[in-house]
Scaffold this motif. Structure first.
Motif, PDB file in Angstrom:
ATOM      1  N   LEU A 174      -7.071  52.694  22.805  1.00  0.00           N
ATOM      2  CA  LEU A 174      -6.513  53.261  24.029  1.00  0.00           C
ATOM      3  C   LEU A 174      -7.701  53.563  24.919  1.00  0.00           C
ATOM      4  O   LEU A 174      -8.628  54.269  24.521  1.00  0.00           O
ATOM      5  CB  LEU A 174      -5.722  54.543  23.760  1.00  0.00           C
ATOM      6  N   VAL A 175      -7.655  52.998  26.127  1.00  0.00           N
ATOM      7  CA  VAL A 175      -8.803  53.028  27.020  1.00  0.00           C
ATOM      8  C   VAL A 175      -8.418  53.764  28.298  1.00  0.00           C
ATOM      9  O   VAL A 175      -7.368  53.464  28.887  1.00  0.00           O
ATOM     10  CB  VAL A 175      -9.224  51.580  27.397  1.00  0.00           C
ATOM     11  N   THR A 176      -9.234  54.719  28.731  1.00  0.00           N
ATOM     12  CA  THR A 176      -8.997  55.304  30.054  1.00  0.00           C
ATOM     13  C   THR A 176      -9.736  54.481  31.099  1.00  0.00           C
ATOM     14  O   THR A 176     -10.879  54.068  30.888  1.00  0.00           O
ATOM     15  CB  THR A 176      -9.464  56.770  30.149  1.00  0.00           C
ATOM     16  N   MET A 177      -9.048  54.243  32.214  1.00  0.00           N
ATOM     17  CA  MET A 177      -9.619  53.465  33.317  1.00  0.00           C
ATOM     18  C   MET A 177      -9.203  54.145  34.626  1.00  0.00           C
ATOM     19  O   MET A 177      -8.116  54.714  34.712  1.00  0.00           O
ATOM     20  CB  MET A 177      -9.055  52.033  33.331  1.00  0.00           C
ATOM     21  N   ARG A 178     -10.052  54.033  35.639  1.00  0.00           N
ATOM     22  CA  ARG A 178      -9.655  54.510  36.965  1.00  0.00           C
ATOM     23  C   ARG A 178      -8.500  53.630  37.458  1.00  0.00           C
ATOM     24  O   ARG A 178      -8.580  52.402  37.377  1.00  0.00           O
ATOM     25  CB  ARG A 178     -10.856  54.397  37.887  1.00  0.00           C
TER      26      ARG A 178
END
Lengths: 404, 84
Positions: A174-178
């Motif tokens: 699970l990746v946080t991205m703008r």
């Protein structure tokens, strides 16, 4: 042992059967215990313990029963994590963080993604890693400088991450991205990305004091995933972080630290009581007994705080669907800060109590040396100082000091 | 929102830059984190001589410029009614 043959006495509940997942957790703990020293020495991921988590399907704990999982909630996550941590804090932390990711997917995933993913997650085929830190954000969870690009129904990811627990071994992240087109770095998306959708480049090493076997290497991730892999919708991460990610992280971490301290205390007591002749501890000394009592107090205090927080979180979820009141959020953060300090202090006290040979040297059956190094990370794992800054602001919100 | 209120808001919204701050602008997106939120709250309370009661101290109140301004006006109204 099979479920139904083991029983646990719960206050007020009489004898109830041990849940079946506990057997899986005990099996994983046994494997973790066997390999932990070697994994620690080599700073290598606990691959055997992960394989056992897959085989026993413990990785599927948070998946609902109707999708083939154990249907475990936060209490089950905490109990399984404590059981693992009694043997090995790294394995426990890896498991707890996987469950944090899996719970976010279960709760906020797109129905199409869930149809495909949940059965495989339940079968233990997916170990989920977390990519939420970024260089330049100071470990700040709620901002991202890496913009997600949308292109023809797919989301394009290009992201560096300085610390990814189990980064070499995760089947998906699970990746946080703008957010795509975001005006500010506080508009953050959470994206599910399977390893086969990504090019994963390990850009550095990992040689820390403790938690060595988490093998938390820096990564660069590049790839593209379907738009249905957005978890919680566009810009959905801040709400997931506050209402779910934060609480489940703090519960999981606290359980890992508590289990580590409880396991260390148990090993010391077993060692002292199992000795004939010189016991390593002068049990006729009131000071020794008093110091031992303080250690036990620390462990019991964290356990009480964990159980109370679990009840408050369950209550918040029933009332509001997420942890949303200021006093409950403060409590969840208090669990993290206090557990990190009390559990380390408990093991530090044990080192002092048993002395050099069994407290400071590798190879003692007490395992204190590794537990001490591992627990030293607790206050730094999402730094207490930073958390307390936010807590101070929240304390000013809670005018009447509502005790939950 | 009146001009004075927007002037109070702006220093706490580090991503607002020179752009117009509208009623629907989401304050969190413009950079209002929990620490800045408390500073902003104190600035508003000092400027308008009001006190935010506990039931207003929820995420909803601080969601947009419009929701916060509405809360300020309602608290001011209640304060004035109580004083008269």
């Amino acid at each position: 042992m099979s479920s139904g043959t083991l029983t646990t006495e719960l206050p007020g509940a009489g004898l109830v059967p041990d849940p079946a997942w506990r057997e899986a957790a005990e099996a994983v703990a046994a494997v973790a215990s066997e390999h932990a020293d070697q994994a620690d020495r080599d700073a290598a991921f606990p691959a055997a313990a992960l394989a056992e988590m897959r085989r026993t399907r413990l990785l599927g704990l948070p998946v609902p029963v109707e999708h083939g999982g154990w249907g475990g909630g936060f209490t089950e996550l905490a109990d399984a994590t404590i059981a693992l941590a009694r043997a090995d804090m790294t394995t426990a932390l890896v498991f707890a963080m996987h469950c944090q990711q899996a719970t976010a997917v279960v709760r906020h995933g797109d129905p199409q993604l869930l149809r495909d993913l949940l059965p495989t997650l339940a079968r233990g085929e997916i170990y989920l890693g977390s990519v939420t830190t970024e260089p330049g954000t100071g470990g700040q969870l709620l901002t991202s400088e890496s913009p997600l690009q949308e292109s023809g129904g797919t989301l394009v990811i290009d992201r560096v991450a300085p610390v990814v627990t189990g980064g070499r071994h995760a089947d998906a992240f699970l990746v946080t991205m703008r957010s795509a087109g975001a005006a500010s770095p506080t508009q953050v998306d959470l994206v599910y990305a399977a390893r086969d959708h990504l090019e994963v480049e390990v850009t550095g090493g990992w040689d820390p004091l403790g938690m060595r076997a988490t093998e938390s290497v820096p990564l660069r991730l590049r790839g593209a995933v379907p738009a249905t892999h957005l978890i919680g919708g566009p810009g959905g991460f801040p709400d997931i972080a506050a209402g779910l990610f934060g609480p489940v992280a703090h519960i999981g971490w606290a359980a890992a630290w508590l289990g580590t301290a409880a396991g260390a205390l148990a090993r010391v007591i077993r060692y002292v009581r199992g000795q004939s002749g010189p016991r390593g501890l002068d049990v006729s000394s009131p000071l020794v007994l008093s110091n031992l009592a303080v250690i036990r107090e620390r462990v019991d205090t964290v356990h009480a705080l964990l159980r109370h927080t679990l009840r408050v979180v369950a209550d918040e979820e029933t009332r509001h669907g997420a942890v949303s009141s200021t006093s409950a959020r403060l409590l969840v953060n208090t669990l993290k800060t206090r557990a990190s300090e009390e559990c380390f202090a408990a093991v530090n006290g044990l080192v002092e109590l048993v002395g050099l040979r069994h407290g400071y040297l590798k190879g003692s059956p007490t395992g204190l040396e590794r537990a001490f190094r591992d627990l030293r990370s607790a206050s730094l794992n999402f730094a207490n100082d930073r958390l307390r800054t936010a807590d101070g602001a929240m304390a000013l919100r809670d005018v009447s000091v509502r005790l939950v | 929102m009146d001009a004075q209120f927007v002037d109070i808001l702006r220093p706490y919204l580090k991503y607002a830059g020179d752009q117009e701050i509208t009623d629907t602008a989401r304050l969190r997106d413009l950079g209002l984190d929990s620490m800045r939120e408390i500073e902003l709250l104190f600035a508003i309370e000092d400027t308008y001589g009001i006190f935010f009661p506990e039931e207003r101290m929820v995420d909803r109140t601080f969601e947009t410029g419009g929701t916060l301004w509405k809360a300020v006006q309602e608290i001011r109204g209640a304060t004035q009614a109580a004083a008269s």
